[in-house]
Write an enzyme that holds these catalytic residues in place. Structure first.
Site, PDB file in Angstrom:
ATOM      1  CB  SER A  31      -0.917   0.011   1.235  1.00 50.74           C
ATOM      2  OG  SER A  31      -0.152   0.058   2.420  1.00 50.74           O
ATOM      3  CB  SER A  70      10.212  10.892   7.722  1.00 52.25           C
ATOM      4  OG  SER A  70       9.353  11.985   7.999  1.00 52.25           O
ATOM      5  CE1 TYR A 112       7.525   7.452  10.569  1.00 55.28           C
ATOM      6  CE2 TYR A 112       7.708   9.849  10.598  1.00 55.28           C
ATOM      7  CZ  TYR A 112       7.628   8.654   9.898  1.00 55.28           C
ATOM      8  OH  TYR A 112       7.654   8.666   8.521  1.00 55.28           O
ATOM      9  CE  LYS A 127      10.444   6.581   9.090  1.00 57.20           C
ATOM     10  NZ  LYS A 127      10.584   5.518   8.065  1.00 57.20           N
ATOM     11  CB  THR A 164      -0.099   7.148   2.158  1.00 55.82           C
ATOM     12  OG1 THR A 164       0.557   7.528   3.381  1.00 55.82           O
ATOM     13  CG2 THR A 164       0.768   7.550   0.964  1.00 55.82           C
TER      14      THR A 164
END
Length: 263
Positions: A15, A140, A153, A157, A188
């Site tokens: 996805s 990111s 997160y 990253k 997304t």
């Protein structure tokens, strides 16, 4: 770098960005290995590709990082080699630090960091033997500067940049390339699937993500960066300039992020 006759392995391909990149690369004269936990979704992506006969599916759970040598052996056996690994699989997070269980931090590190580096390390001897290869890592902009409600997160990253910068230095002599892809907001389901403080999923889209780049436009920009073998590529709308602002003034990016009310 040309994709002609290359074997490209994409994680998180069922996805979002991974699916869009697979669809775009399938128009090139290359072979694809698609990986994620969801076999049925991968098979659907395969059938949507331009040439499904040049696409194979290999299920993979990034949290099972101790099994990566076996996964790599299976991947190599499909087409006889791997030329490019696109490390795209991972999850995000949306919760205040004070409300976030340490188990959420652990899960983000296990999937986004340890799973990615375990897979990359397991493939490394193959690249060395073949005297070349390319790692593409979907990080990111949050791997370059931080934002509220994304502490786990951002931490994972940022860690990816430290590891892959070192890998690039150590294996320059082996003709191994590293391209760090730093998306901004891309439309997304990443926000819907993001973990909140108790480990459950957020379950809804946020405005900034919904208004982000259309995923297929992002995929085309990402593929160009891979072809150019860029060290890092910052892909987004206005938010990508935050990387340069932080270089100029960490205090200024702090103020700008607070004013942007990113949530």
């Amino acid at each position: 770098m040309t994709f002609n006759n290359k074997v490209i392995w994409i994680t998180g391909a069922s996805s979002g960005i991974g699916r869009a990149v697979a669809m775009e690369l399938s128009k090139q004269n290359c072979k694809l290995i698609l990986s994620s936990r969801r076999e049925q979704a991968l098979l659907e992506v395969k059938q949507e590709c331009t040439d499904p006969k040049s696409v194979e599916v290999l299920t993979l759970d990034l949290s099972d990082y101790k099994n990566m040598p076996n996964i790599v052996d299976n991947a190599i056996s499909i087409f006889g080699r791997v030329d490019v690994l696109i490390n795209n699989g991972g999850i995000s997070q949306r919760s205040a630090i004070i409300d976030t269980s340490i188990e959420v931090d652990k899960k983000l590190m296990e999937i986004d960091y340890l799973g990615t580096i375990a897979l990359s390390k397991a493939l490394l001897p193959h690249f060395i033997t073949n005297k070349g290869g390319q790692y593409v890592v979907v990080s990111s902009l949050m791997g370059k500067f931080s934002s509220p409600l994304r502490s786990a997160y951002c931490g994972a990253k940022h860690a990816l940049h430290g590891f892959f910068d070192a890998l690039r230095l150590e294996h320059d002599k082996d003709n191994i390339k590293v391209t760090m892809i730093c998306p901004g907001f891309v439309n997304t389901n990443v926000a819907r699937n993001a973990l909140i403080g108790d480990g459950s999923t957020q379950g809804y889209q946020d405005t900034m993500t919904e208004n982000g780049l259309e995923v297929h436009k992002f995929a085309k920009k990402m593929i160009k960066a891979i072809q150019k073998e860029k060290f890092e590529a910052y892909i987004g709308k206005f938010e990508r300039f935050g990387v340069y602002v932080k270089r100029l003034s960490p205090r200024l990016i702090h103020k700008l992020v607070l004013r942007s009310k990113v949530r």
